[in-house]
Design a protein around this motif. Structure first.
Motif, PDB file in Angstrom:
ATOM      1  N   ALA A 177       0.851  -1.193   0.000  1.00  0.00           N
ATOM      2  CA  ALA A 177       0.000   0.000   0.000  1.00  0.00           C
ATOM      3  C   ALA A 177       0.882   1.237   0.000  1.00  0.00           C
ATOM      4  CB  ALA A 177      -0.896   0.007   1.234  1.00  0.00           C
ATOM      5  N   ILE A 178       0.385   2.278  -0.628  1.00  0.00           N
ATOM      6  CA  ILE A 178       1.069   3.570  -0.621  1.00  0.00           C
ATOM      7  C   ILE A 178       0.633   4.308   0.643  1.00  0.00           C
ATOM      8  CG2 ILE A 178       1.318   5.782  -1.795  1.00  0.00           C
ATOM      9  CD1 ILE A 178       0.482   4.255  -4.393  1.00  0.00           C
ATOM     10  N   LEU A 179       1.581   4.670   1.482  1.00  0.00           N
ATOM     11  CA  LEU A 179       1.320   5.506   2.648  1.00  0.00           C
ATOM     12  C   LEU A 179       2.486   6.474   2.772  1.00  0.00           C
ATOM     13  CD1 LEU A 179      -0.052   2.988   5.296  1.00  0.00           C
ATOM     14  CD2 LEU A 179      -1.303   4.798   4.132  1.00  0.00           C
ATOM     15  N   ASP A 180       2.307   7.655   2.212  1.00  0.00           N
ATOM     16  CA  ASP A 180       3.372   8.651   2.170  1.00  0.00           C
ATOM     17  C   ASP A 180       2.907   9.901   2.911  1.00  0.00           C
ATOM     18  OD1 ASP A 180       5.166  10.699   1.433  1.00  0.00           O
ATOM     19  OD2 ASP A 180       5.544   9.769  -0.517  1.00  0.00           O
ATOM     20  N   ARG A 181       3.311  10.031   4.171  1.00  0.00           N
ATOM     21  CA  ARG A 181       2.891  11.147   5.019  1.00  0.00           C
ATOM     22  C   ARG A 181       3.218  12.491   4.362  1.00  0.00           C
ATOM     23  NH1 ARG A 181       4.603   9.556   9.736  1.00  0.00           N
ATOM     24  NH2 ARG A 181       2.576   9.375  10.705  1.00  0.00           N
ATOM     25  N   ASP A 182       4.461  12.663   3.869  1.00  0.00           N
ATOM     26  CA  ASP A 182       4.857  13.937   3.266  1.00  0.00           C
ATOM     27  C   ASP A 182       4.006  14.261   2.048  1.00  0.00           C
ATOM     28  OD1 ASP A 182       6.809  14.314   5.204  1.00  0.00           O
ATOM     29  OD2 ASP A 182       8.385  13.399   3.977  1.00  0.00           O
ATOM     30  N   ALA A 183       3.746  13.260   1.202  1.00  0.00           N
ATOM     31  CA  ALA A 183       2.893  13.478   0.029  1.00  0.00           C
ATOM     32  C   ALA A 183       1.473  13.833   0.460  1.00  0.00           C
ATOM     33  CB  ALA A 183       2.886  12.246  -0.870  1.00  0.00           C
ATOM     34  N   GLY A 184       1.023  13.238   1.557  1.00  0.00           N
ATOM     35  CA  GLY A 184      -0.313  13.533   2.068  1.00  0.00           C
ATOM     36  C   GLY A 184      -0.455  14.973   2.496  1.00  0.00           C
ATOM     37  N   TYR A 185       0.515  15.466   3.253  1.00  0.00           N
ATOM     38  CA  TYR A 185       0.448  16.861   3.700  1.00  0.00           C
ATOM     39  C   TYR A 185       0.623  17.824   2.524  1.00  0.00           C
ATOM     40  CZ  TYR A 185       0.038  15.725   8.611  1.00  0.00           C
ATOM     41  OH  TYR A 185      -0.432  15.274   9.820  1.00  0.00           O
ATOM     42  N   ALA A 186       1.459  17.459   1.558  1.00  0.00           N
ATOM     43  CA  ALA A 186       1.636  18.311   0.376  1.00  0.00           C
ATOM     44  C   ALA A 186       0.340  18.382  -0.429  1.00  0.00           C
ATOM     45  CB  ALA A 186       2.783  17.783  -0.485  1.00  0.00           C
TER      46      ALA A 186
ATOM     47  N   VAL B  74      -4.616  12.348   7.474  1.00  0.00           N
ATOM     48  CA  VAL B  74      -3.861  12.915   6.355  1.00  0.00           C
ATOM     49  C   VAL B  74      -2.982  11.848   5.719  1.00  0.00           C
ATOM     50  CG1 VAL B  74      -2.082  14.595   5.706  1.00  0.00           C
ATOM     51  CG2 VAL B  74      -3.929  15.263   7.255  1.00  0.00           C
ATOM     52  N   THR B  75      -2.316  11.047   6.534  1.00  0.00           N
ATOM     53  CA  THR B  75      -1.409  10.032   6.002  1.00  0.00           C
ATOM     54  C   THR B  75      -2.157   8.976   5.206  1.00  0.00           C
ATOM     55  OG1 THR B  75       0.140  10.390   7.824  1.00  0.00           O
ATOM     56  CG2 THR B  75       0.347   8.327   6.613  1.00  0.00           C
ATOM     57  N   VAL B  76      -3.244   8.453   5.758  1.00  0.00           N
ATOM     58  CA  VAL B  76      -3.963   7.370   5.090  1.00  0.00           C
ATOM     59  C   VAL B  76      -4.791   7.880   3.906  1.00  0.00           C
ATOM     60  CG1 VAL B  76      -5.770   5.621   5.399  1.00  0.00           C
ATOM     61  CG2 VAL B  76      -3.989   5.904   7.124  1.00  0.00           C
ATOM     62  N   LEU B  77      -5.497   8.987   4.107  1.00  0.00           N
ATOM     63  CA  LEU B  77      -6.377   9.480   3.050  1.00  0.00           C
ATOM     64  C   LEU B  77      -5.586  10.181   1.937  1.00  0.00           C
ATOM     65  CD1 LEU B  77      -9.263   9.832   2.026  1.00  0.00           C
ATOM     66  CD2 LEU B  77      -9.406  11.907   3.386  1.00  0.00           C
ATOM     67  N   PHE B  78      -4.898  11.268   2.294  1.00  0.00           N
ATOM     68  CA  PHE B  78      -4.212  12.062   1.273  1.00  0.00           C
ATOM     69  C   PHE B  78      -2.857  11.469   0.882  1.00  0.00           C
ATOM     70  CE2 PHE B  78      -7.150  14.981   3.361  1.00  0.00           C
ATOM     71  CZ  PHE B  78      -7.864  15.416   2.255  1.00  0.00           C
TER      72      PHE B  78
ATOM     73  N   THR C 144      -4.860   6.819  -0.092  1.00  0.00           N
ATOM     74  CA  THR C 144      -5.945   6.667  -1.063  1.00  0.00           C
ATOM     75  C   THR C 144      -5.794   7.608  -2.255  1.00  0.00           C
ATOM     76  OG1 THR C 144      -7.418   6.015   0.731  1.00  0.00           O
ATOM     77  CG2 THR C 144      -8.454   6.671  -1.333  1.00  0.00           C
ATOM     78  N   TYR C 145      -5.515   8.876  -1.981  1.00  0.00           N
ATOM     79  CA  TYR C 145      -5.390   9.859  -3.070  1.00  0.00           C
ATOM     80  C   TYR C 145      -4.145   9.636  -3.919  1.00  0.00           C
ATOM     81  CZ  TYR C 145      -9.190  13.119  -1.929  1.00  0.00           C
ATOM     82  OH  TYR C 145     -10.412  13.707  -1.742  1.00  0.00           O
ATOM     83  N   GLN C 146      -3.172   8.895  -3.420  1.00  0.00           N
ATOM     84  CA  GLN C 146      -1.934   8.656  -4.166  1.00  0.00           C
ATOM     85  C   GLN C 146      -2.062   7.479  -5.132  1.00  0.00           C
ATOM     86  OE1 GLN C 146       0.636  10.819  -3.918  1.00  0.00           O
ATOM     87  NE2 GLN C 146      -0.613  11.943  -2.448  1.00  0.00           N
ATOM     88  N   ARG C 147      -3.125   6.729  -5.026  1.00  0.00           N
ATOM     89  CA  ARG C 147      -3.304   5.576  -5.902  1.00  0.00           C
ATOM     90  C   ARG C 147      -3.492   6.035  -7.351  1.00  0.00           C
ATOM     91  NH1 ARG C 147      -4.576   0.724  -4.132  1.00  0.00           N
ATOM     92  NH2 ARG C 147      -5.983   0.377  -5.882  1.00  0.00           N
ATOM     93  N   PRO C 148      -2.985   5.256  -8.298  1.00  0.00           N
ATOM     94  CA  PRO C 148      -3.206   5.590  -9.704  1.00  0.00           C
ATOM     95  C   PRO C 148      -4.639   5.227 -10.116  1.00  0.00           C
ATOM     96  CG  PRO C 148      -1.993   3.535  -9.524  1.00  0.00           C
ATOM     97  CD  PRO C 148      -2.151   4.070  -8.120  1.00  0.00           C
ATOM     98  N   GLY C 149      -5.059   5.746 -11.226  1.00  0.00           N
ATOM     99  CA  GLY C 149      -6.331   5.312 -11.780  1.00  0.00           C
ATOM    100  C   GLY C 149      -7.414   6.362 -11.846  1.00  0.00           C
ATOM    101  N   LEU C 150      -7.374   7.342 -10.954  1.00  0.00           N
ATOM    102  CA  LEU C 150      -8.359   8.417 -10.999  1.00  0.00           C
ATOM    103  C   LEU C 150      -7.644   9.757 -10.886  1.00  0.00           C
ATOM    104  CD1 LEU C 150     -11.203   7.191  -8.577  1.00  0.00           C
ATOM    105  CD2 LEU C 150     -11.270   7.240 -11.063  1.00  0.00           C
TER     106      LEU C 150
END
Length: 125
Positions: free
Chosen positions: A4-13, A43-47, A50-56
Motif C-alpha cells: 500500500a502507498i502511505l506517504d505522510r509527506d505526500a499527504g500533507y503536500a 492525512v497520512t492514510v487518506l491524502f 488513497t489519493y496517491q493511488r493511480p487510476g483516478l
C-alpha cells in the motif's frame, strides 16, 4: 500482494494543494485537541494513501466525493469543503451544480437539493 502507498509527506503536500490554510489549520488543530494523533492518521492514510493511488484524476476523485457525501447526507460541512476543493482543482460552478442535478434520480431529490443548499454559500462567494 502489492504494498500500500502511505506517504505522510505526500499527504500533507496534497492537503496543502487541495485546501486553504485556514481550513487545514482549523481542521487539524481542532481534531488534534479532541483526538490526538487522529489528524495525522487521516492525512497520512487518506491524502498520503488513497489519493496517491493511480487510476483516478483529482477531478474524478472530487466528483466521487461530491456524489458520496450527497448520497450519505447529514455531512454538509464536509460537502461544502469538497465543493471548495472542487473549485480549487479547476471544476467550474456549473460542473459542480450538474453533479448534484445528475444525482437526483439516483440518491433522491431531497438529498440532491440538500447538496445544492450546502454548496450554495461556497458557489455564491
Amino acid at each position: 500482494m502489492e504494498d500500500a502507498i502511505l506517504d505522510r509527506d505526500a499527504g500533507y503536500a496534497l492537503l496543502a494543494e487541495l485546501q486553504d490554510e485556514r481550513y487545514r489549520t482549523e481542521l487539524l488543530e481542532g481534531l488534534e485537541k479532541r483526538a490526538p494523533g487522529f489528524p495525522d492518521w487521516l492525512v497520512t492514510v487518506l491524502f498520503g494513501g488513497t489519493y496517491q493511488r493511480p487510476g483516478l484524476s483529482l477531478r474524478d476523485r472530487q466528483v466521487a466525493n461530491l456524489a458520496a457525501l450527497t448520497a450519505l447526507g447529514g455531512v454538509e460541512p464536509q460537502l461544502a469543503g469538497h465543493v471548495e476543493t472542487s473549485l480549487r482543482i479547476g471544476m467550474t460552478p456549473a460542473e459542480i451544480v450538474e453533479v448534484f442535478v445528475h444525482l437526483a434520480p439516483y440518491v433522491g431529490v431531497p438529498k440532491a437539493l440538500a447538496g445544492l443548499r450546502a454548496a450554495a454559500p461556497v458557489l455564491d462567494r
